[in-house]
Design a protein around this motif. Structure first.
Motif, PDB file in Angstrom:
ATOM      1  N   PRO A   1      -7.919 -43.225 -11.055  1.00  0.00           N
ATOM      2  CA  PRO A   1      -7.622 -43.597 -12.335  1.00  0.00           C
ATOM      3  C   PRO A   1      -8.063 -42.245 -13.408  1.00  0.00           C
ATOM      4  N   PRO A   2      -7.584 -42.112 -14.444  1.00  0.00           N
ATOM      5  CA  PRO A   2      -8.053 -40.958 -15.182  1.00  0.00           C
ATOM      6  C   PRO A   2      -9.540 -40.851 -15.568  1.00  0.00           C
ATOM      7  N   GLY A   3     -10.185 -39.899 -15.571  1.00  0.00           N
ATOM      8  CA  GLY A   3     -11.508 -39.731 -15.795  1.00  0.00           C
ATOM      9  C   GLY A   3     -12.565 -40.131 -14.688  1.00  0.00           C
ATOM     10  N   VAL A   4     -11.769 -40.101 -13.395  1.00  0.00           N
ATOM     11  CA  VAL A   4     -12.426 -40.365 -12.167  1.00  0.00           C
ATOM     12  C   VAL A   4     -12.249 -39.404 -11.360  1.00  0.00           C
ATOM     13  N   ARG A   5     -13.458 -38.506 -10.986  1.00  0.00           N
ATOM     14  CA  ARG A   5     -13.382 -37.691  -9.869  1.00  0.00           C
ATOM     15  C   ARG A   5     -14.236 -37.944  -8.800  1.00  0.00           C
ATOM     16  N   VAL A   6     -13.950 -37.217  -7.408  1.00  0.00           N
ATOM     17  CA  VAL A   6     -14.670 -37.626  -6.524  1.00  0.00           C
ATOM     18  C   VAL A   6     -14.974 -36.019  -5.830  1.00  0.00           C
ATOM     19  N   PHE A   7     -16.448 -35.958  -5.555  1.00  0.00           N
ATOM     20  CA  PHE A   7     -16.861 -34.858  -5.033  1.00  0.00           C
ATOM     21  C   PHE A   7     -17.010 -35.459  -3.657  1.00  0.00           C
ATOM     22  N   GLU A   8     -16.038 -34.564  -2.704  1.00  0.00           N
ATOM     23  CA  GLU A   8     -16.100 -35.208  -1.282  1.00  0.00           C
ATOM     24  C   GLU A   8     -17.078 -34.349  -0.555  1.00  0.00           C
ATOM     25  N   ARG A   9     -18.243 -35.092  -0.112  1.00  0.00           N
ATOM     26  CA  ARG A   9     -19.459 -34.415   0.451  1.00  0.00           C
ATOM     27  C   ARG A   9     -18.961 -34.203   2.055  1.00  0.00           C
ATOM     28  N   GLY A  10     -19.984 -35.094   2.834  1.00  0.00           N
ATOM     29  CA  GLY A  10     -19.779 -34.923   4.268  1.00  0.00           C
ATOM     30  C   GLY A  10     -20.485 -36.211   4.861  1.00  0.00           C
ATOM     31  N   TRP A  11     -21.308 -35.897   5.861  1.00  0.00           N
ATOM     32  CA  TRP A  11     -22.027 -37.028   6.580  1.00  0.00           C
ATOM     33  C   TRP A  11     -23.371 -37.053   6.040  1.00  0.00           C
TER      34      TRP A  11
ATOM     35  N   ASN B   1     -20.234 -39.266  -0.356  1.00  0.00           N
ATOM     36  CA  ASN B   1     -19.440 -38.691  -1.839  1.00  0.00           C
ATOM     37  C   ASN B   1     -20.105 -39.024  -3.091  1.00  0.00           C
ATOM     38  N   ASN B   2     -19.696 -38.377  -4.085  1.00  0.00           N
ATOM     39  CA  ASN B   2     -20.420 -38.673  -5.517  1.00  0.00           C
ATOM     40  C   ASN B   2     -19.068 -38.967  -6.205  1.00  0.00           C
ATOM     41  N   VAL B   3     -18.975 -39.837  -7.178  1.00  0.00           N
ATOM     42  CA  VAL B   3     -17.933 -40.271  -7.910  1.00  0.00           C
ATOM     43  C   VAL B   3     -18.295 -40.236  -9.369  1.00  0.00           C
TER      44      VAL B   3
ATOM     45  N   SER C   1     -25.568 -40.273  -5.030  1.00  0.00           N
ATOM     46  CA  SER C   1     -26.108 -38.962  -5.357  1.00  0.00           C
ATOM     47  C   SER C   1     -26.463 -38.027  -4.099  1.00  0.00           C
ATOM     48  N   GLY C   2     -26.039 -38.290  -3.032  1.00  0.00           N
ATOM     49  CA  GLY C   2     -26.031 -37.681  -1.815  1.00  0.00           C
ATOM     50  C   GLY C   2     -27.496 -37.631  -1.276  1.00  0.00           C
ATOM     51  N   TYR C   3     -27.898 -36.608  -0.268  1.00  0.00           N
ATOM     52  CA  TYR C   3     -28.980 -36.611   0.481  1.00  0.00           C
ATOM     53  C   TYR C   3     -29.933 -35.596  -0.033  1.00  0.00           C
ATOM     54  N   VAL C   4     -31.165 -36.034  -0.114  1.00  0.00           N
ATOM     55  CA  VAL C   4     -32.328 -35.108  -0.839  1.00  0.00           C
ATOM     56  C   VAL C   4     -32.404 -33.800  -0.453  1.00  0.00           C
ATOM     57  N   SER C   5     -31.876 -33.311   0.907  1.00  0.00           N
ATOM     58  CA  SER C   5     -31.879 -31.677   0.932  1.00  0.00           C
ATOM     59  C   SER C   5     -30.692 -31.193   0.222  1.00  0.00           C
ATOM     60  N   HIS C   6     -29.674 -31.767  -0.063  1.00  0.00           N
ATOM     61  CA  HIS C   6     -28.545 -31.286  -0.781  1.00  0.00           C
ATOM     62  C   HIS C   6     -28.895 -31.347  -2.357  1.00  0.00           C
ATOM     63  N   ALA C   7     -29.999 -32.020  -2.890  1.00  0.00           N
ATOM     64  CA  ALA C   7     -30.010 -32.163  -4.171  1.00  0.00           C
ATOM     65  C   ALA C   7     -29.505 -31.228  -4.997  1.00  0.00           C
ATOM     66  N   ALA C   8     -29.796 -29.671  -4.597  1.00  0.00           N
ATOM     67  CA  ALA C   8     -29.735 -28.458  -5.522  1.00  0.00           C
ATOM     68  C   ALA C   8     -28.093 -28.482  -5.764  1.00  0.00           C
ATOM     69  N   GLN C   9     -27.319 -28.939  -4.544  1.00  0.00           N
ATOM     70  CA  GLN C   9     -25.767 -28.851  -4.589  1.00  0.00           C
ATOM     71  C   GLN C   9     -25.290 -30.141  -5.241  1.00  0.00           C
ATOM     72  N   THR C  10     -25.664 -30.951  -5.368  1.00  0.00           N
ATOM     73  CA  THR C  10     -25.455 -32.389  -6.251  1.00  0.00           C
ATOM     74  C   THR C  10     -25.812 -32.022  -7.692  1.00  0.00           C
TER      75      THR C  10
ATOM     76  N   VAL D   1      -8.943 -46.869  -2.166  1.00  0.00           N
ATOM     77  CA  VAL D   1     -10.305 -46.925  -1.730  1.00  0.00           C
ATOM     78  C   VAL D   1     -11.135 -45.336  -1.965  1.00  0.00           C
ATOM     79  N   ILE D   2     -12.090 -45.375  -2.488  1.00  0.00           N
ATOM     80  CA  ILE D   2     -12.888 -44.236  -2.745  1.00  0.00           C
ATOM     81  C   ILE D   2     -14.009 -44.681  -1.640  1.00  0.00           C
ATOM     82  N   PRO D   3     -14.128 -44.127  -0.460  1.00  0.00           N
ATOM     83  CA  PRO D   3     -15.132 -44.465   0.520  1.00  0.00           C
ATOM     84  C   PRO D   3     -16.613 -43.747   0.062  1.00  0.00           C
ATOM     85  N   GLY D   4     -17.576 -43.911   0.930  1.00  0.00           N
ATOM     86  CA  GLY D   4     -18.842 -43.253   0.847  1.00  0.00           C
ATOM     87  C   GLY D   4     -18.482 -42.048   1.490  1.00  0.00           C
ATOM     88  N   HIS D   5     -17.905 -41.982   2.489  1.00  0.00           N
ATOM     89  CA  HIS D   5     -17.697 -40.666   3.383  1.00  0.00           C
ATOM     90  C   HIS D   5     -16.070 -40.351   3.582  1.00  0.00           C
TER      91      HIS D   5
END
Ligand SMILES: [Zn+2]
Length: 320
Positions: free
Chosen positions: A9-19, A23-25, A38-47, A202-206
């Protein structure tokens, strides 16, 4: 990394991350800006970098978590520090544990994972609705992988944010079963619920979003129906052979940690594992009497045999 999926839908973007990071929506609408997971803690800067870049100087106003596993809420603390006005909403099941940061009840210590302490302001109560990207999203309980997980469903576009309840090729480890609690039936009920909701997308978590936005039929879009069929097949196989589910789960836990480490001396892998309560318990109950280190080494060898890891002398290296 940002995917402008045409089916969303308009206004929805997915940052596809990894395992390691789910993912962040990112959702933008008249009501403001919001991020789901919001991802894993060691990737916080990337988030933070992904969100800042996408918002172009505007603040993030709301943060929602599908569930509180470390790969879905590890960036919460960093986002809360970066955006002081941020309002965070979590599923109600672990609200008290989060408020008190009760490590015995949160999953991080039990699994040997890390998560920076965060706070919350609101609850994602099943049955209620939240507004994201100008649309009302229903909150549904999604127990199985995590008893307290929720999914978000937008009925007009039939878009589902499924977390780890359904991926294109499976679903997350059924954690209650590892603790000796029932979980497989809840997974089945959640898959039934998804079928009734009949998502087009479906926007999955991974993994990538999947589905067919043009699908006009009453049931789920064909790729979603295929994912449900695969998930049910997998569930049936695991429920019929809980030992197989445990082996799979152990490999997932070890691989997850290796994704964080990338490389780690085997001695340090063993030292870490010896203080992870879930591993200690699984060994005690299902280790077949083997010494802990031999039991763990067999697991490491399995991981290497599958290509998920490799040995570099006495160092265990992520296999990519
Ligand atoms: Zn999870």
């Amino acid at each position: 990394m940002s995917i402008h999926h045409p089916a969303l839908p308009p206004g929805v973007r997915v940052f596809e991350r990894g395992w390691l990071s789910a993912n962040n929506v990112l959702c933008e609408g008249p009501e403001g800006t919001a991020l789901v997971d919001s991802g894993y803690v060691s990737h916080a800067a990337q988030t933070l970098a992904l969100v800042e870049h996408a918002l172009g100087g505007r603040p993030l106003q709301r943060l929602l978590n599908t569930h509180l596993h470390s790969d879905h809420c590890g960036g919460n603390a960093a986002l809360q520090a970066r955006y002081p006005g941020l309002r965070t909403a979590i599923p109600p099941g672990q609200a008290e544990a989060v408020r008190a940061w009760d490590e015995a009840r949160l999953s991080y210590r039990a699994t040997g994972q890390d998560c920076a302490r965060f706070t919350f302001d609101a609850l994602l109560t099943p049955g209620a609705t939240v507004t994201l990207a100008g649309r009302g999203w229903q909150i549904h309980a999604a127990p199985g992988h995590d008893p307290d997980a929720v999914m978000l469903f937008e009925p007009a576009s039939r878009t589902l944010i499924s977390g780890d309840a359904l991926w294109q090729h499976g679903f997350g480890v059924v954690f209650p079963e590892l603790e000796g609690e029932p979980g497989f039936d809840a997974v089945a009920a959640t898959l039934d619920l998804i079928e009734r909701l009949a998502p087009r997308v479906v926007i999955p978590g991974h993994g990538s979003p999947f589905g067919d936005a043009a699908h006009g039929g009453a049931g789920p879009a064909a790729p979603v129906a295929a994912a449900l069929a695969l998930a049910r097949q997998r569930l049936q196989a695991l429920a019929a052979d809980p030992a197989r589910h445990r082996r799979h789960a152990l490999k997932v836990l070890l691989k997850f940690k290796l994704l964080q480490w990338q490389r780690q001396p085997l001695a340090a892998v063993h030292a870490w594992a010896r203080q992870v309560p879930l591993l200690v318990r699984l060994h005690a109950h299902h280790g077949g009497g083997a010494p802990f280190d031999a039991w763990l080494q067999a697991l490491v060898d399995d991981l290497c045999a599958s290509g998920a890891a490799r040995r570099d002398g006495d160092v265990l290296v992520d296999g990519g």
